[in-house]
Design a protein around this motif. Structure first.
Motif, PDB file in Angstrom:
ATOM      1  N   LEU A 268     -41.669 -17.029 -20.436  1.00 33.81           N
ATOM      2  CA  LEU A 268     -42.114 -17.799 -21.595  1.00 33.81           C
ATOM      3  C   LEU A 268     -43.169 -17.061 -22.408  1.00 33.81           C
ATOM      4  O   LEU A 268     -43.245 -17.227 -23.623  1.00 33.81           O
ATOM      5  N   PHE A 269     -44.005 -16.256 -21.757  1.00 31.19           N
ATOM      6  CA  PHE A 269     -45.147 -15.635 -22.458  1.00 31.19           C
ATOM      7  C   PHE A 269     -45.563 -14.370 -21.718  1.00 31.19           C
ATOM      8  O   PHE A 269     -45.601 -14.340 -20.488  1.00 31.19           O
ATOM      9  N   ASP A 270     -45.851 -13.315 -22.460  1.00 31.91           N
ATOM     10  CA  ASP A 270     -46.303 -12.043 -21.878  1.00 31.91           C
ATOM     11  C   ASP A 270     -47.142 -11.338 -22.927  1.00 31.91           C
ATOM     12  O   ASP A 270     -46.616 -10.647 -23.799  1.00 31.91           O
ATOM     13  N   ASN A 271     -48.472 -11.525 -22.869  1.00 26.48           N
ATOM     14  CA  ASN A 271     -49.326 -11.037 -23.959  1.00 26.48           C
ATOM     15  C   ASN A 271     -49.403  -9.515 -24.046  1.00 26.48           C
ATOM     16  O   ASN A 271     -49.626  -8.966 -25.119  1.00 26.48           O
ATOM     17  N   LEU A 272     -49.212  -8.797 -22.944  1.00 24.30           N
ATOM     18  CA  LEU A 272     -49.307  -7.338 -22.966  1.00 24.30           C
ATOM     19  C   LEU A 272     -47.962  -6.662 -22.691  1.00 24.30           C
ATOM     20  O   LEU A 272     -47.917  -5.446 -22.500  1.00 24.30           O
ATOM     21  N   ASN A 273     -46.883  -7.435 -22.648  1.00 27.95           N
ATOM     22  CA  ASN A 273     -45.541  -6.882 -22.443  1.00 27.95           C
ATOM     23  C   ASN A 273     -45.445  -6.050 -21.164  1.00 27.95           C
ATOM     24  O   ASN A 273     -44.892  -4.942 -21.156  1.00 27.95           O
ATOM     25  N   LEU A 274     -45.968  -6.581 -20.059  1.00 26.61           N
ATOM     26  CA  LEU A 274     -45.923  -5.863 -18.782  1.00 26.61           C
ATOM     27  C   LEU A 274     -44.776  -6.315 -17.890  1.00 26.61           C
ATOM     28  O   LEU A 274     -44.510  -5.678 -16.867  1.00 26.61           O
ATOM     29  N   ALA A 275     -44.105  -7.398 -18.226  1.00 25.86           N
ATOM     30  CA  ALA A 275     -43.044  -7.928 -17.372  1.00 25.86           C
ATOM     31  C   ALA A 275     -41.948  -6.892 -17.178  1.00 25.86           C
ATOM     32  O   ALA A 275     -41.463  -6.288 -18.136  1.00 25.86           O
ATOM     33  N   GLY A 276     -41.575  -6.659 -15.908  1.00 22.38           N
ATOM     34  CA  GLY A 276     -40.513  -5.712 -15.600  1.00 22.38           C
ATOM     35  C   GLY A 276     -40.930  -4.263 -15.615  1.00 22.38           C
ATOM     36  O   GLY A 276     -40.108  -3.379 -15.389  1.00 22.38           O
ATOM     37  N   SER A 277     -42.216  -3.972 -15.887  1.00 23.70           N
ATOM     38  CA  SER A 277     -42.684  -2.588 -15.930  1.00 23.70           C
ATOM     39  C   SER A 277     -43.458  -2.255 -14.655  1.00 23.70           C
ATOM     40  O   SER A 277     -43.884  -3.136 -13.910  1.00 23.70           O
ATOM     41  N   ASN A 278     -43.652  -0.930 -14.425  1.00 23.29           N
ATOM     42  CA  ASN A 278     -44.406  -0.508 -13.245  1.00 23.29           C
ATOM     43  C   ASN A 278     -45.903  -0.690 -13.419  1.00 23.29           C
ATOM     44  O   ASN A 278     -46.682  -0.391 -12.511  1.00 23.29           O
ATOM     45  N   LYS A 279     -46.323  -1.179 -14.579  1.00 26.23           N
ATOM     46  CA  LYS A 279     -47.744  -1.443 -14.796  1.00 26.23           C
ATOM     47  C   LYS A 279     -48.167  -2.793 -14.212  1.00 26.23           C
ATOM     48  O   LYS A 279     -49.361  -3.053 -14.074  1.00 26.23           O
TER      49      LYS A 279
END
Length: 653
Positions: A268-279
């Motif tokens: 629904l929400f991801d302010n820094l676009n980290l979803a699915g990343s190795n970060k």
């Protein structure tokens, strides 16, 4: 004697091992503490976000309860009554704050779509059509949706029950009588410009509300429809985050999933676009159940603020310092054993001073903080490498100059007088300051200045520590701007208007002058949307805002109220007739064609209706002044054309 010599010879090693063990144990304890602190901060922040989201959605549920009450009190609610109900809520300050809209979706009686369409069209909605077309076991249609702007008008007539995600939530709300939150959907109000994930909250409305239900079938038979509210997730969650006063939120990754966070489509929400990343390495997750729906909130702090493993530059430096001191203690012990006690004492003191100076020099040169040392007159005598990197000045360029070579020109003399007064009175000063880089760039620094005293208590030097906080400052300013400005036009939003109006009224009461409010509504805006599309409508609203902004004073505040409504606040208002003249000027300004939006069909032209109100002539506080101007605008709107009406007489001018 040899045995004693062996024992004394092993003493330095014993001191060294003991010191290293103590340093290691202390470092381990500090690291464990910082790990626990990192987890605590993430849990507390997740709890605060959960509470803020719950509060926002509970407010929405409260509004839906009021809609249910409206329908419980009447067997047939008209479109005009629903609009007046919404306007009454809108006038009550923060009642609708953060709510995208409220609507009513009706169950089509006997599933007779054609008869239902004819009835709605006859009631004042000639273009009403139930969509999508087709025969279904149960058909519903969005009958009312406020505010009645171009976004919401696209949703009228839509059968939400025909879409599975919406239908699941509607069925649960109807079978339980409780407010129910849907899964993620794409709202009909969205367009291709910055689309957001959406969701909806439903509250079932039944016939004969005073009679108890005797079965599930009885609930279905008496179901009239649903009160509901569409939610844009970015707007909802960013609004909730803006209410949280926690410095740890800056730079923190916030993720919100619907139910199952292992499914990417549930994001629904991801302010820094980290979803699915190795970060995304160490998030803390918290489940929160709202309106029969479970959301999963993920928090990951910025590593620079608090490392998840507990390590930090300061801790590593302290561990290194502890190990160095252990070695130093071992060396001193060896010197004490090998020399006469008096000689050894003198030598050890000298070595200790020498080691401390070397350590101080090492810390000075390797410190990540910029350090500058001046004489009592402010002339630079020494800087470290971090200072050179931060300011752009080499050591040779800085030495011999005063620290005012960094002055940006953004602070007046009073600022520096207060700063030096604090240093001389307290011995230190800490704060944030604008400085100028050698290349001319203006940078915001966190500055700490300490006065160094000699044995006679006179100032011998000043030591300044600087750190670049420009990014943090820019983020704070951006969050403030987003919270107080309209995203489409960049103008002030209703929140900022209320703040400025309240401030202007307080100043007007002291200085005994008037405050004016011009409530403006565009005429013929809907045909522009219908003919050229909503992207052209958005461009027209932006152009209208810029044209109005270019014609008002810098001291005035121009706000986009929502849809095609604008409000102009005149904080030092002249007499009413001059405000009316100002309104005429704005009407004439907007009558000019918007040639910059022209296409093959010709240029675009709109007009405006304006309501004028003045404090203290027409109101006694901010809310009543807004209501007076709004009412006057509606009076002008009813007159047709480019009308202007005042709150006092409501007469068209």
């Amino acid at each position: 004697m040899n045995r004693l010599g062996v024992q004394l010879g092993s003493l330095p090693w014993l001191v060294l091992v003991t010191g290293l063990c103590i340093t290691g144990l202390w470092s381990h304890q500090q690291r464990s503490y910082r790990q626990l602190e990192h987890e605590r901060v993430e849990r507390d922040l997740a709890g605060a976000i959960s509470q803020a989201l719950t509060s926002r959605l509970q407010s929405t549920i409260g509004v839906l309860d009021a809609v249910v009450g409206l329908f419980d009190a009447s067997s047939a609610v008209t479109r005009a009554e629903f609009h007046e109900f919404y306007m009454a809520l809108n006038r009550r300050g923060d009642t609708l704050k953060g709510i995208q809209g409220i609507g009513y979706a009706a169950v089509v009686p006997n599933n007779n779509v054609e008869a239902f369409q004819q009835q709605v069209r006859a009631s004042g909605q000639p273009d009403f059509t139930v969509k999508p077309a087709g025969t279904r076991a149960l058909t519903t249609a969005i009958l009312f949706l406020q505010p009645n702007d171009w976004r919401n008008q696209r949703a009228l007539g839509f059968d939400m029950y025909s879409e599975i995600t919406r239908r699941d939530a509607m069925q649960l709300a109807a079978s339980t009588g409780e407010p129910t939150l849907s899964g993620p959907v794409r709202l009909l109000q969205e367009n291709s410009i910055r689309p957001q994930v959406g969701a909806l909250i439903y509250q079932a409305i039944y016939g004969q509300p005073d009679r108890a239900f005797n079965s599930g079938q009885d609930r279905r038979n008496r179901l009239r429809g649903w009160a509901y509210s569409p939610l844009r997730m970015d707007d909802l969650i960013n609004g909730a985050l803006a209410t949280i006063n926690n410095p740890a939120l800056i730079g923190t990754s916030v993720l919100v999933y619907d139910s199952d966070r292992t499914k990417p489509n549930n994001l629904l929400f991801d302010n820094l676009n980290l979803a699915g990343s190795n970060k995304l390495t160490h998030p803390t997750w918290l489940d929160v159940t709202i309106a029969n729906r479970t959301w999963v909130i993920g928090i990951q702090l910025d590593h620079r603020s608090l490392n998840p493993q507990g390590w930090s530059n300061a801790l590593l430096l302290q561990a290194l310092l502890g190990a160095s001191l252990s070695v130093l203690a071992s060396v001193i012990t060896r010197q004490l054993i090998s020399n006469h006690q008096a000689v050894r004492l003198a030598l050890s003191k000298e070595q200790e001073v020498s080691k401390e100076r070397a350590l101080a020099g090492t810390v000075f040169d390797s410190s990540p903080l910029a350090i500058v040392v001046t004489d009592p007159n402010g002339v630079i005598v020494q800087v470290n490498q971090a200072f050179c990197q931060l300011t752009g000045y080499s050591e040779l360029e800085a030495q011999g100059n005063k620290t005012n070579l960094l002055r940006s020109g953004r602070h007046d003399s009073n600022f520096y007088e207060q700063m030096w007064a604090a240093i001389l009175n307290k011995g230190y000063w800490t704060g944030e300051i604008w400085n100028r880089h050698r290349n001319g760039q203006i940078i915001r620094h966190e500055l700490s200045i300490t006065a160094v005293l000699d044995p006679q208590k006179n100032v011998s030097n000043f030591v300044g520590l600087l750190r670049d906080v420009s990014e943090r400052y820019a983020q704070q300013e951006q969050m403030r701007f987003l919270a107080t400005h309209d995203q489409l036009t960049g103008l002030a939003n209703r929140t900022l208007l209320i703040e400025e109006l309240t401030r202007s009224l307080a100043l007007a009461r002291r200085q005994r002058h008037g405050v004016g409010l011009l409530f403006l509504d565009l005429n013929n805006f809907k045909p522009v949307n219908d003919r050229y599309g909503h992207s052209t409508g958005d461009a027209l609203l932006t152009a209208v805002g810029q044209r109005l902004l270019s014609s008002v004073r810098e001291s005035d505040t121009l706000c986009r109220q929502g849809g095609d409504e604008f409000v102009l606040l005149v904080p030092d208002a002249p007499e009413l007739k001059q405000l009316v003249a100002m309104a005429h000027k704005l009407v004439q300004l907007l009558e000019q064609p918007f040639n910059e939006l022209a296409n093959g069909a010709g240029s675009i032209q709109v007009s405006a209706s304006i309501g004028v109100a003045r404090w203290p002539d027409h109101a006694h506080d901010a809310d009543s002044l807004i209501e007076a101007a709004d009412t006057a605008m509606y009076q002008a709107k009813h007159q047709g054309g480019d009308a202007i009406a005042t709150a006092s007489s409501n007469a068209t001018l």
